[in-house]
Design a protein around this motif. Structure first.
Motif, PDB file in Angstrom:
ATOM      1  N   ASP A 209       0.884  -1.153   0.000  1.00 13.36           N
ATOM      2  CA  ASP A 209       0.000   0.000   0.000  1.00 13.36           C
ATOM      3  C   ASP A 209       0.928   1.209   0.000  1.00 13.36           C
ATOM      4  N   THR A 244      -3.062   6.036   0.799  1.00 11.00           N
ATOM      5  CA  THR A 244      -3.647   6.844   1.866  1.00 11.00           C
ATOM      6  C   THR A 244      -3.073   8.252   1.749  1.00 11.00           C
ATOM      7  N   ALA A 278       1.357   4.440  11.930  1.00  5.43           N
ATOM      8  CA  ALA A 278      -0.058   4.339  12.334  1.00  5.43           C
ATOM      9  C   ALA A 278      -0.923   3.856  11.162  1.00  5.43           C
ATOM     10  N   VAL A 279      -0.609   4.322   9.959  1.00  6.58           N
ATOM     11  CA  VAL A 279      -1.331   3.852   8.768  1.00  6.58           C
ATOM     12  C   VAL A 279      -1.029   2.371   8.532  1.00  6.58           C
ATOM     13  N   ASP A 281      -0.334   0.211  10.774  1.00  3.45           N
ATOM     14  CA  ASP A 281      -1.119  -0.562  11.756  1.00  3.45           C
ATOM     15  C   ASP A 281      -2.478  -0.914  11.162  1.00  3.45           C
ATOM     16  N   GLN A 282      -3.124   0.070  10.544  1.00  3.63           N
ATOM     17  CA  GLN A 282      -4.460  -0.146   9.973  1.00  3.63           C
ATOM     18  C   GLN A 282      -4.436  -1.146   8.828  1.00  3.63           C
ATOM     19  N   LEU A 283      -3.352  -1.123   8.052  1.00  2.00           N
ATOM     20  CA  LEU A 283      -3.310  -1.906   6.815  1.00  2.00           C
ATOM     21  C   LEU A 283      -2.660  -3.277   6.987  1.00  2.00           C
ATOM     22  N   VAL A 383      -4.138  10.823  10.920  1.00  2.00           N
ATOM     23  CA  VAL A 383      -4.734   9.577  10.420  1.00  2.00           C
ATOM     24  C   VAL A 383      -6.244   9.743  10.262  1.00  2.00           C
ATOM     25  N   ARG A 388      -8.446   7.352   2.042  1.00  2.00           N
ATOM     26  CA  ARG A 388      -7.832   6.176   1.402  1.00  2.00           C
ATOM     27  C   ARG A 388      -8.426   5.962   0.016  1.00  2.00           C
TER      28      ARG A 388
END
Ligand code: ATP
Ligand code: MG
Length: 392
Positions: A209, A244, A278-279, A281-283, A383, A388
């Motif tokens: 990503d 993102t 942090a991004v 972490d989400q992905l 964030v 996205r």
């Protein structure tokens, strides 16, 4: 599919990884399947260390163009399938057909046969297959055998129930199938370097990503569009899922006010690392990837890279660290990102920055400036405000 075109795919490196081989084969087959998914009736199967792609004859060229962008493939050949229970007679006839087809395209004088017998029950051994079929091609076409520098190499592969005959091999990018090494988050700017860094990471099997830090109104919508179009270029290699877009202007201004100008770039980059983590972490990404290079610009010294990396929780991969600019530029041209990268664009890291950035910024140097900000709050806000965009 009856009367299908067959593309015979080879994947060398996977053999080295005996423990993981099955998984790699599965990921590769899945990626090949995805590459040809929208071709009507296409099918993919793996046997005997080869992956077979069957498509309608009219789609063979299209499929070949796609296979040239599948990581993990080393090469492939457009082959003729010799029907069930092949014998040397049928294989020889197919080889003569291949030689005639090649002669119709080019003026050739010499050839050789390369045989591979994956079905050990086939009664004739490989060297003997080559010798006998070679004799027949020579007699029928008048082409001379030259095992050292042949103008045409005809390949024969015998598998249980089938033989494949082909008149040439096309290169594929090699590496490992995308996804086989996990997932990473690429810090993608509009420059030349980061798309190439992403391509190299994907070549080693990382699914990607991207995160892009956008600073309107100082950086225009065109820059955002440019990053999205670079991401789509990478998606042609199955390497990119989403971008993102993180609004960066406000935090950038606060960082700029908090410390001296010569530390601005390092302060921006450290913040990028925190937000990227942090991004990620989400992905579900396990690593960060940047286009950083040793010494290319004043801010990219080994000292600054260490100080930037200090702000990241994840491993930071820098595939271009040791590349010369000319090497990166050549690769950008080869993979098709260069033309987009050189479109004029603004770069957020040059915003509010003096001409002479620090070349030896230590963590202790940036700490007083960072202490003035609520770092966790800045990350959470960035964030939350991000957008996205799905790419593939
Ligand atoms: P590039 O050609 O990729 O922009 P560069 O040689 O210009 O790289 P820098 O501008 O110093 O080098 O950026 C170093 C790296 O930091 C980039 O390769 C990219 O990975 C990341 N980066 C810089 N700016 C951004 C941004 N706005 N959004 C996302 N990542 C960025
Ligand atoms: Mg740049």
């Amino acid at each position: 599919m009856e009367d299908a075109g067959v593309l015979l795919c080879r994947y060398g490196e996977l053999f080295l990884k005996s423990g993981n081989r099955r998984r790699f084969e599965r990921v590769l087959a899945d990626n090949i399947r995805a590459a040809v998914a929208d071709l009507p009736g296409a099918s993919v199967s793996t046997t005997h260390g080869r992956t077979l792609v069957r498509v309608r004859p009219a789609d063979v060229d299209d499929a070949a163009g796609r296979l040239e962008r599948v990581f993990g493939l080393v090469s492939f050949s457009v082959a003729r399938k010799v029907a069930a229970e092949p014998d040397l007679e049928a294989i020889g006839a197919a080889a003569v057909d291949e030689a005639r087809a090649a002669l119709a395209r080019d003026r050739l004088v010499s050839f050789k046969i390369e045989s591979r017998r994956a079905d050990k029950r086939f009664p004739v051994q490989s060297p003997e297959i080559s010798r006998r079929v070679g004799g027949r091609v020579h007699e029928t076409t008048g082409l001379a055998v030259d095992v050292h520098r042949p103008a045409l190499t005809i390949g024969i592969e015998v598998t249980p129930g089938h033989a494949f005959v082909y008149g040439g091999t096309r290169g594929a990018p090699g590496g490992l199938p995308v996804g086989a090494s996990g997932r990473a988050l690429l810090l993608l700017s509009g420059g030349i370097d980061s798309p190439v860094a992403g391509w190299l990471a994907a070549k080693r099997g990382l699914a990607l990503d991207a995160v892009y830090f956008h600073s309107p109104p100082y950086v225009g919508e065109k820059s955002r569009d440019k990053v999205l179009s670079l991401a789509r270029k990478l998606a042609r290699w199955q390497a990119m899922r989403s971008v993102t877009v993180v609004p960066f202007t406000d935090v950038q201004k606060r960082l700029r006010q908090a410390g001296p100008g010569e530390l601005a770039v390092v302060l921006y980059r450290r913040m990028m690392m925190r937000i990227a983590d942090a991004v990620a972490d989400q992905l579900g990404a396990d690593a960060l990837v940047t286009g950083e290079n040793l010494g290319q610009v004043a801010s990219q010294t080994i000292h600054n890279l260490a100080t930037i990396e200090d702000a990241a929780r994840r491993v930071v991969l820098r595939p271009l660290l040791t590349y010369d600019k000319i090497e990166t530029t050549n690769l950008a041209q080869r993979i098709g990102t260069y033309e987009t990268s050189i479109l004029p664009f603004d770069d957020c890291c040059s915003l509010f920055v003096p001409a002479h950035p620090a070349t030896r910024a230590r963590v202790a140097d940036v700490a007083p400036a960072e202490a003035k900000l609520d770092l966790a709050g800045e990350v959470a806000a960035a964030v939350a405000a991000s957008e996205r965009v799905a790419i593939a």
